[in-house]
Scaffold this motif. Structure first.
Motif, PDB file in Angstrom:
ATOM      1  N   PHE A 136       0.846  -1.198   0.000  1.00 17.88           N
ATOM      2  CA  PHE A 136       0.000   0.000   0.000  1.00 17.88           C
ATOM      3  C   PHE A 136       0.884   1.252   0.000  1.00 17.88           C
ATOM      4  CE2 PHE A 136      -2.061   3.196   2.812  1.00 17.88           C
ATOM      5  CZ  PHE A 136      -3.162   3.523   2.037  1.00 17.88           C
ATOM      6  N   GLY A 137       1.815   1.336   0.939  1.00 16.37           N
ATOM      7  CA  GLY A 137       2.720   2.486   1.017  1.00 16.37           C
ATOM      8  C   GLY A 137       3.585   2.622  -0.225  1.00 16.37           C
ATOM      9  N   PHE A 138       4.052   1.491  -0.743  1.00 16.11           N
ATOM     10  CA  PHE A 138       4.880   1.507  -1.942  1.00 16.11           C
ATOM     11  C   PHE A 138       4.112   2.063  -3.138  1.00 16.11           C
ATOM     12  CE2 PHE A 138       6.437  -0.293  -5.876  1.00 16.11           C
ATOM     13  CZ  PHE A 138       7.807  -0.094  -5.788  1.00 16.11           C
ATOM     14  N   LEU A 139       2.904   1.540  -3.356  1.00 17.29           N
ATOM     15  CA  LEU A 139       2.111   1.970  -4.507  1.00 17.29           C
ATOM     16  C   LEU A 139       1.739   3.451  -4.412  1.00 17.29           C
ATOM     17  CD1 LEU A 139      -0.121  -1.188  -4.909  1.00 17.29           C
ATOM     18  CD2 LEU A 139       1.611  -0.380  -6.537  1.00 17.29           C
ATOM     19  N   LEU A 140       1.441   3.930  -3.221  1.00 13.24           N
ATOM     20  CA  LEU A 140       1.149   5.360  -3.059  1.00 13.24           C
ATOM     21  C   LEU A 140       2.377   6.209  -3.354  1.00 13.24           C
ATOM     22  CD1 LEU A 140      -1.022   5.440   0.197  1.00 13.24           C
ATOM     23  CD2 LEU A 140      -1.809   5.527  -2.181  1.00 13.24           C
ATOM     24  N   THR A 141       3.501   5.794  -2.827  1.00 12.34           N
ATOM     25  CA  THR A 141       4.741   6.562  -2.975  1.00 12.34           C
ATOM     26  C   THR A 141       5.275   6.514  -4.400  1.00 12.34           C
ATOM     27  OG1 THR A 141       5.283   6.082  -0.682  1.00 12.34           O
ATOM     28  CG2 THR A 141       7.087   6.842  -2.075  1.00 12.34           C
ATOM     29  N   ARG A 142       5.220   5.360  -5.020  1.00 12.93           N
ATOM     30  CA  ARG A 142       5.779   5.204  -6.373  1.00 12.93           C
ATOM     31  C   ARG A 142       5.105   6.134  -7.379  1.00 12.93           C
ATOM     32  NH1 ARG A 142       5.188   1.956 -11.031  1.00 12.93           N
ATOM     33  NH2 ARG A 142       7.192   1.806 -12.086  1.00 12.93           N
ATOM     34  N   GLY A 143       3.799   6.253  -7.310  1.00  8.43           N
ATOM     35  CA  GLY A 143       3.088   7.135  -8.229  1.00  8.43           C
ATOM     36  C   GLY A 143       3.519   8.574  -8.091  1.00  8.43           C
ATOM     37  N   VAL A 144       3.717   9.013  -6.871  1.00  8.72           N
ATOM     38  CA  VAL A 144       4.153  10.392  -6.615  1.00  8.72           C
ATOM     39  C   VAL A 144       5.597  10.584  -7.074  1.00  8.72           C
ATOM     40  CG1 VAL A 144       4.604  12.083  -4.793  1.00  8.72           C
ATOM     41  CG2 VAL A 144       2.533  10.685  -4.709  1.00  8.72           C
ATOM     42  N   MET A 145       6.442   9.580  -6.820  1.00  2.48           N
ATOM     43  CA  MET A 145       7.862   9.693  -7.152  1.00  2.48           C
ATOM     44  C   MET A 145       8.117   9.672  -8.657  1.00  2.48           C
ATOM     45  SD  MET A 145       9.586  10.151  -4.429  1.00  2.48           S
ATOM     46  CE  MET A 145      11.181   9.970  -5.188  1.00  2.48           C
ATOM     47  N   THR A 146       7.439   8.782  -9.381  1.00  7.61           N
ATOM     48  CA  THR A 146       7.742   8.644 -10.808  1.00  7.61           C
ATOM     49  C   THR A 146       7.046   9.696 -11.662  1.00  7.61           C
ATOM     50  OG1 THR A 146       5.913   7.110 -11.222  1.00  7.61           O
ATOM     51  CG2 THR A 146       8.046   6.145 -10.608  1.00  7.61           C
ATOM     52  N   ARG A 147       5.903  10.179 -11.184  1.00  4.38           N
ATOM     53  CA  ARG A 147       5.103  11.162 -11.929  1.00  4.38           C
ATOM     54  C   ARG A 147       4.775  10.680 -13.343  1.00  4.38           C
ATOM     55  NH1 ARG A 147       8.534  16.176  -9.802  1.00  4.38           N
ATOM     56  NH2 ARG A 147       7.729  16.176  -7.686  1.00  4.38           N
ATOM     57  N   GLN A 148       4.572   9.364 -13.457  1.00  8.54           N
ATOM     58  CA  GLN A 148       4.153   8.777 -14.723  1.00  8.54           C
ATOM     59  C   GLN A 148       2.665   8.451 -14.616  1.00  8.54           C
ATOM     60  OE1 GLN A 148       6.714   5.406 -15.058  1.00  8.54           O
ATOM     61  NE2 GLN A 148       8.473   6.611 -15.738  1.00  8.54           N
ATOM     62  N   LEU A 149       1.982   8.473 -15.740  1.00  5.66           N
ATOM     63  CA  LEU A 149       0.530   8.348 -15.754  1.00  5.66           C
ATOM     64  C   LEU A 149       0.012   7.081 -15.072  1.00  5.66           C
ATOM     65  CD1 LEU A 149      -2.212   9.464 -16.562  1.00  5.66           C
ATOM     66  CD2 LEU A 149      -1.946   8.284 -18.764  1.00  5.66           C
ATOM     67  N   VAL A 150       0.497   5.915 -15.477  1.00  9.43           N
ATOM     68  CA  VAL A 150      -0.042   4.665 -14.932  1.00  9.43           C
ATOM     69  C   VAL A 150       0.220   4.554 -13.429  1.00  9.43           C
ATOM     70  CG1 VAL A 150       0.078   2.140 -15.026  1.00  9.43           C
ATOM     71  CG2 VAL A 150      -0.039   3.470 -17.145  1.00  9.43           C
ATOM     72  N   PRO A 151       1.458   4.761 -12.954  1.00 11.07           N
ATOM     73  CA  PRO A 151       1.651   4.711 -11.503  1.00 11.07           C
ATOM     74  C   PRO A 151       0.834   5.759 -10.743  1.00 11.07           C
ATOM     75  CG  PRO A 151       3.757   4.495 -12.601  1.00 11.07           C
ATOM     76  CD  PRO A 151       2.743   4.852 -13.658  1.00 11.07           C
ATOM     77  N   LEU A 152       0.651   6.932 -11.332  1.00  9.74           N
ATOM     78  CA  LEU A 152      -0.187   7.948 -10.684  1.00  9.74           C
ATOM     79  C   LEU A 152      -1.651   7.512 -10.611  1.00  9.74           C
ATOM     80  CD1 LEU A 152       1.167  11.383 -11.950  1.00  9.74           C
ATOM     81  CD2 LEU A 152       0.885  10.680  -9.579  1.00  9.74           C
ATOM     82  N   LEU A 153      -2.148   6.905 -11.676  1.00 11.37           N
ATOM     83  CA  LEU A 153      -3.523   6.388 -11.658  1.00 11.37           C
ATOM     84  C   LEU A 153      -3.676   5.281 -10.612  1.00 11.37           C
ATOM     85  CD1 LEU A 153      -4.358   6.325 -15.478  1.00 11.37           C
ATOM     86  CD2 LEU A 153      -5.248   7.907 -13.739  1.00 11.37           C
ATOM     87  N   VAL A 154      -2.652   4.432 -10.495  1.00 12.69           N
ATOM     88  CA  VAL A 154      -2.679   3.383  -9.473  1.00 12.69           C
ATOM     89  C   VAL A 154      -2.676   4.011  -8.088  1.00 12.69           C
ATOM     90  CG1 VAL A 154      -1.350   1.486  -8.449  1.00 12.69           C
ATOM     91  CG2 VAL A 154      -1.678   1.582 -10.925  1.00 12.69           C
ATOM     92  N   THR A 155      -1.853   5.028  -7.882  1.00 12.80           N
ATOM     93  CA  THR A 155      -1.816   5.728  -6.597  1.00 12.80           C
ATOM     94  C   THR A 155      -3.190   6.277  -6.237  1.00 12.80           C
ATOM     95  OG1 THR A 155       0.524   6.309  -6.785  1.00 12.80           O
ATOM     96  CG2 THR A 155      -0.831   7.729  -5.384  1.00 12.80           C
ATOM     97  N   ILE A 156      -3.832   6.917  -7.187  1.00 15.31           N
ATOM     98  CA  ILE A 156      -5.168   7.487  -6.943  1.00 15.31           C
ATOM     99  C   ILE A 156      -6.180   6.377  -6.644  1.00 15.31           C
ATOM    100  CG2 ILE A 156      -7.088   8.731  -8.026  1.00 15.31           C
ATOM    101  CD1 ILE A 156      -4.843  10.356  -9.548  1.00 15.31           C
ATOM    102  N   GLY A 157      -6.152   5.306  -7.439  1.00 10.94           N
ATOM    103  CA  GLY A 157      -7.075   4.198  -7.230  1.00 10.94           C
ATOM    104  C   GLY A 157      -6.867   3.518  -5.883  1.00 10.94           C
ATOM    105  N   VAL A 158      -5.611   3.272  -5.534  1.00  7.11           N
ATOM    106  CA  VAL A 158      -5.301   2.641  -4.244  1.00  7.11           C
ATOM    107  C   VAL A 158      -5.732   3.553  -3.097  1.00  7.11           C
ATOM    108  CG1 VAL A 158      -3.381   1.946  -2.731  1.00  7.11           C
ATOM    109  CG2 VAL A 158      -3.475   1.123  -5.095  1.00  7.11           C
TER     110      VAL A 158
END
Length: 163
Positions: free
Chosen positions: A100-122
């Motif tokens: 959970f923490g990883f997926l939230l952090t990764r989206g913010v760190m990479t600033r790429q569309l798919v990881p950001l969408l996953v961050t928002i969804g999670v």
């Protein structure tokens, strides 16, 4: 398989391989804790988040799944070993909170569309689980939740910077 053996043995694996804080004999629990549960309902409660969060991690960061999981398990488990309540800690929820923490952090760190969408969804679907890092429910290792989540945030930060 581990859960079946543990169930048949009357959960005899838990005191042997569970994490016992500040005990040399409990150190192996850092690695084995995610594979052990206190009951079938405990294992069942961990199954859906393991499948969903683990699936999201595998789908969006396949090269990081193993590294992230090892970091979360070892760092989160060591935090529980150092600071956890004097009880046997078992269950995969530390890993779940770590993912959970990883997926939230990764989206913010990479600033790429798919990881950001996953961050928002999670955040939308599992965001309320953050309250699990606080003490509250007797018999639940909030320490595993807290240190798992912290380890996941650290893994998300450190592994996303390298990716």
């Amino acid at each position: 398989m581990v859960e079946v053996v543990n169930l048949i043995s009357g959960y005899a694996l838990n005191p042997v391989f569970g994490l016992l804080p500040r005990s040399l004999g409990g150190l192996d629990g850092i690695l084995f804790m995610p594979f052990l549960h206190g009951s079938l309902s405990h294992a069942a409660a961990n199954t859906a988040p393991l499948v969903i969060l683990g699936g999201l991690l595998a789908a969006t960061a396949p090269r990081l799944v193993f590294k992230a999981s090892v970091l979360i398990t070892v760092l989160g488990g060591f935090g529980v070993w150092l600071f956890g309540a004097s009880a046997i800690h078992v269950g995969a929820s530390g890993l779940i909170f770590g993912w959970f923490g990883f997926l939230l952090t990764r989206g913010v760190m990479t600033r790429q569309l798919v990881p950001l969408l996953v961050t928002i969804g999670v955040a939308l679907v599992y965001g309320t689980m953050i309250w699990g890092i606080l003490p509250g429910q007797p018999g639940v290792s909030w320490e595993a939740h807290l240190f798992g989540c912290a380890a996941g945030i650290f893994a998300g930060y450190s592994l996303s910077r390298r990716a």
